[in-house]
Design a protein around this motif. Sequence first.
Motif: not given
Length: 53
Positions: A11-31
Motif C-alpha cells: 500500500l505504501a508503494f502504491l500511494v508513493a507511486t500515485f503521488v509521484w506520478m501526480v507530481l510529474f503530470e501536474h507540477g511540483f507544487s502544492m496546487k
Amino acid sequence: MRILSKVLWTLAFLVATFVWMVLFEHGFSMKGLTEGTGAELRGIAAWFGGGKK
C-alpha cells in the motif's frame, strides 16, 4: 504478522507511486498536487464506474 507487513508495504508503494506520478503530470507544487490528485481520483472513479472523464 508477516502478511500484514507485506500488505502495508504494498500500500505504501502504491500511494508513493500515485503521488509521484501526480507530481510529474501536474507540477511540483502544492496546487499541482492537490488539484492533480482530485483530477486523477475522479478519473480513476470514472474508469471503475464506467463513466466518462
